[in-house]
Design an enzyme around this catalytic site. Structure first.
Site, mmCIF file in Angstrom:
data_model
loop_
_atom_site.group_PDB
_atom_site.id
_atom_site.type_symbol
_atom_site.label_atom_id
_atom_site.label_comp_id
_atom_site.label_asym_id
_atom_site.label_seq_id
_atom_site.Cartn_x
_atom_site.Cartn_y
_atom_site.Cartn_z
ATOM 1 N N GLU A 1 67.373 40.548 115.988
ATOM 2 C CA GLU A 1 67.930 40.111 114.712
ATOM 3 C C GLU A 1 68.096 41.377 113.857
ATOM 4 O O GLU A 1 67.107 41.971 113.441
ATOM 5 C CB GLU A 1 66.938 39.137 114.073
ATOM 6 C CG GLU A 1 67.501 38.373 112.924
ATOM 7 C CD GLU A 1 66.484 37.407 112.307
ATOM 8 O OE1 GLU A 1 65.279 37.559 112.522
ATOM 9 O OE2 GLU A 1 66.939 36.504 111.589
ATOM 10 N N GLU B 1 61.097 27.235 109.817
ATOM 11 C CA GLU B 1 62.473 27.785 109.737
ATOM 12 C C GLU B 1 62.346 29.256 110.095
ATOM 13 O O GLU B 1 61.863 30.055 109.292
ATOM 14 C CB GLU B 1 63.030 27.621 108.317
ATOM 15 C CG GLU B 1 63.289 26.198 107.896
ATOM 16 C CD GLU B 1 64.491 25.581 108.572
ATOM 17 O OE1 GLU B 1 65.268 26.311 109.221
ATOM 18 O OE2 GLU B 1 64.647 24.359 108.466
ATOM 19 N N TRP C 1 61.190 37.138 101.933
ATOM 20 C CA TRP C 1 61.732 37.922 100.814
ATOM 21 C C TRP C 1 63.249 37.840 100.717
ATOM 22 O O TRP C 1 63.827 38.228 99.707
ATOM 23 C CB TRP C 1 61.323 39.397 100.952
ATOM 24 C CG TRP C 1 61.620 39.971 102.316
ATOM 25 C CD1 TRP C 1 60.735 40.078 103.342
ATOM 26 C CD2 TRP C 1 62.866 40.461 102.812
ATOM 27 N NE1 TRP C 1 61.358 40.605 104.451
ATOM 28 C CE2 TRP C 1 62.673 40.848 104.155
ATOM 29 C CE3 TRP C 1 64.146 40.616 102.253
ATOM 30 C CZ2 TRP C 1 63.689 41.363 104.954
ATOM 31 C CZ3 TRP C 1 65.167 41.129 103.050
ATOM 32 C CH2 TRP C 1 64.924 41.499 104.385
ATOM 33 N N GLY D 1 60.319 32.195 107.861
ATOM 34 C CA GLY D 1 60.077 33.612 108.106
ATOM 35 C C GLY D 1 60.370 33.947 109.553
ATOM 36 O O GLY D 1 61.170 33.276 110.218
ATOM 37 N N CYS E 1 69.035 34.811 107.778
ATOM 38 C CA CYS E 1 68.723 34.257 109.107
ATOM 39 C C CYS E 1 69.993 33.732 109.761
ATOM 40 O O CYS E 1 70.099 33.661 110.981
ATOM 41 C CB CYS E 1 67.683 33.146 108.981
ATOM 42 S SG CYS E 1 68.181 31.893 107.790
ATOM 43 N N LYS F 1 53.262 30.258 98.669
ATOM 44 C CA LYS F 1 52.887 31.653 98.915
ATOM 45 C C LYS F 1 54.152 32.438 99.248
ATOM 46 O O LYS F 1 54.607 32.442 100.395
ATOM 47 C CB LYS F 1 51.866 31.763 100.053
ATOM 48 C CG LYS F 1 51.154 33.098 100.027
ATOM 49 C CD LYS F 1 50.936 33.720 101.391
ATOM 50 C CE LYS F 1 52.156 34.185 102.077
ATOM 51 N NZ LYS F 1 52.891 35.305 101.471
ATOM 52 N N PRO F 2 54.736 33.085 98.243
ATOM 53 C CA PRO F 2 55.967 33.841 98.513
ATOM 54 C C PRO F 2 55.649 35.157 99.225
ATOM 55 O O PRO F 2 54.487 35.582 99.275
ATOM 56 C CB PRO F 2 56.494 34.119 97.100
ATOM 57 C CG PRO F 2 55.278 34.152 96.232
ATOM 58 C CD PRO F 2 54.276 33.199 96.846
ATOM 59 N N ALA F 3 56.679 35.818 99.715
ATOM 60 C CA ALA F 3 56.508 37.154 100.298
ATOM 61 C C ALA F 3 56.054 38.105 99.195
ATOM 62 O O ALA F 3 56.564 38.033 98.064
ATOM 63 C CB ALA F 3 57.833 37.631 100.883
#
Ligand code: NAD
Length: 457
Positions: free
Chosen positions: A361, A230, A130, A208, A264, A154-156
């Site tokens: 994170e 990633e 997202w 993700g 990220c 397939k997006p968030a």
């Protein structure tokens, strides 16, 4: 249906169809059916469709930016920048589509010939997070289409509207039916696993968290699916005593605060040399204190909310724990005083090397500052975590900077720069930050299979 929530108000900004497992399998079938014709198109034809998609995306930059801000919460200037960055992947890979190369050589013993060709890997499942709803999609769709692969994106489910809008743009640009399919599924696990289990998907490109990436690697093992990953980061940012502090502060603000810290690549551990620590902490605190938290659509807002209530509480807990471990709060340190999922831009000083926030994170607007004196020590500290996506170094001594760039165990290094992302550069990490690279020519190779023909004539 899935409700899409605006993190600035907690209100519903849209609804999308929640794809069932059967819908997702139909999308894989569509991509599988479209693959033979799409792989046979000329590289130039694919390149020109991508080029058209770049142009259409830039024409819709403002509308797309507003959509991103509404579903993701980032400020409009960040959203505009994201659309520009995202569109560049279409332009870059429109140019790379015609650079799929091969090789022709005589075997070393002189008896035959070695021919090498590259072919599209096949139906590709692309799963995206997202935090960059446009750029993470185009960074995968661009090279996949350039290579001749068909895709299921397939997006968030938090940010599906941008992905659906990009699907529309690709339709308008001339992508044939079945080549790009978008499915939104909540919960995502059963849908993704069912698609991987069909045996028709030959590539999984995932961006993700490390946790989910690692789960999916295990699942992809069943059909030995080609995987690019990633994953998360935990970037060190090192400021030496000879750094130009103007450059270091500007770079730190970018590395820490782009996307409100939800990147990220976000600087997560700020190591500052003892001799400049006081001045750096004061100047960073001043800068952070001037940021204005609010609705990203409001032009006076300079930092948006985090994506959800759960994430807001997670960030708050990380700060509370850091305080109990000895950190001081020099600005921020509280949640927004309205119904948004905002967290105030925060600077933590005197953070001990052992603080738990340094192993997580943060994914929010919190800058933990650690004091150091020994350059060798700082390399060891920087490399001591599981992740290895990116690191940042600020020094006027370029020789030292380059030696450190070699020693740091990360896939990317920013040297006197707080931003590394560039469609023309290989983006990716070492260790738990992932497998493979996106962008550059490497990004195209990730969607190509190498075939070798031993010839004799
Ligand atoms: P996430 O792992 O929760 O979700 C990513 C994608 O996986 C989404 O599409 C989600 O729906 C799907 N997903 C979630 N659980 C799943 C499951 N059990 N099975 C199958 N699919 C599942 O990550 P997120 O919270 O959306 O994004 C934040 C993370 O992404 C951070 O760790 C960040 O560092 C990372 N990220 C990495 C990069 C990079 O390029 N390295 C870029 C952006 C974000």
């Amino acid at each position: 249906m899935i409700n899409v929530i605006n993190p600035a108000h907690g209100t519903v900004v849209g609804q999308v169809h929640n794809a069932s497992v059967a819908d997702c399998l139909a999308a894989v079938d569509a991509a599988h059916g479209a693959f033979p014709a799409w792989r046979s198109t000329s590289p130039r034809q694919r390149g020109e469709i991508l080029r058209k998609a770049f142009e259409l995306m830039m024409q819709s930059q403002e509308d797309l930016a507003r959509l991103i801000t509404q579903e993701n919460g980032k400020v409009l200037s960040d959203a505009r920048a994201e659309v520009g960055y995202a569109a560049e992947f279409f332009r870059w890979f429109s140019e790379e589509a015609v650079r799929i190369d091969g090789d022709y050589r005589r075997a070393p013993n002189g008896n035959n010939w070695l021919l090498v060709m590259r072919q599209p890997v096949g139906v590709s499942l692309l799963a995206t997070p997202w935090n960059f709803p446009a750029a993470m999609a185009t960074r995968k769709i661009g090279p996949a289409l350039a290579a001749g692969c068909t895709v299921v994106l397939k997006p968030a489910h938090e940010t599906p509207l941008t992905a659906l809008a990009i699907g529309e743009i690709l339709n308008k640009a001339g992508v044939p039916d079945g080549v790009v399919n978008v499915v939104v599924a909540d919960p995502p696990g059963p849908a993704v696993e069912a698609m991987l289990d069909t045996g028709k998907v030959r590539k999984l490109s995932f961006t993700g968290s490390t946790r989910v990436g690692s789960l999916l690697l295990r699942h992809a093992a069943k059909h030995v699916i080609n995987c690019s990953m990633e994953l998360g980061g935990n970037a060190p940012l090192i400021v030496f005593d000879d750094a130009d502090l103007d450059v270091a502060i500007e770079g730190t603000m970018l590395a820490k605060m782009r996307n409100g810290g939800a990147a990220c690549t976000a600087a997560n551990r700020l190591f500052v040399h003892d001799r400049v620590y006081g001045e750096f902490a004061e100047r960073l605190t001043q800068k952070m204190a001037t940021l204005r938290l609010g609705d990203g659509l409001d032009p006076s807002t300079t930092v948006g909310p985090v994506v959800s209530l759960a994430q807001q509480q997670r960030v708050a807990n990380l700060v509370t724990t850091a305080k109990s471990e000895g950190a001081n709060v020099t600005c921020g340190g509280t949640v927004a005083d309205d119904a948004s999922f905002g967290y105030q831009p925060t600077v933590l000083t005197d953070v001990p090397f052992t603080a738990s926030i340094l192993n997580e994170e943060v994914f929010g607007p919190v800058a933990p500052l650690v004091r150091f004196t020994d350059a060798d020590d700082i390399v060891a500290h920087s490399n001591s975590v599981d992740h290895g996506l990116v690191s940042y170094i600020f020094t006027r001594d370029i020789g030292r900077g380059m030696r450190l760039a070699e020693a740091l165990d990360t896939g990317m290094v920013g040297l006197n720069r707080g931003l590394v992302s560039d469609p023309a550069a290989p983006f990716g990490g070492t260790k738990a930050s992932g497998l493979g690279r996106e962008g550059a020519h490497d990004g195209l190779l990730a969607f190509l299979e190498t075939k070798y023909v031993a010839g004799n004539w």
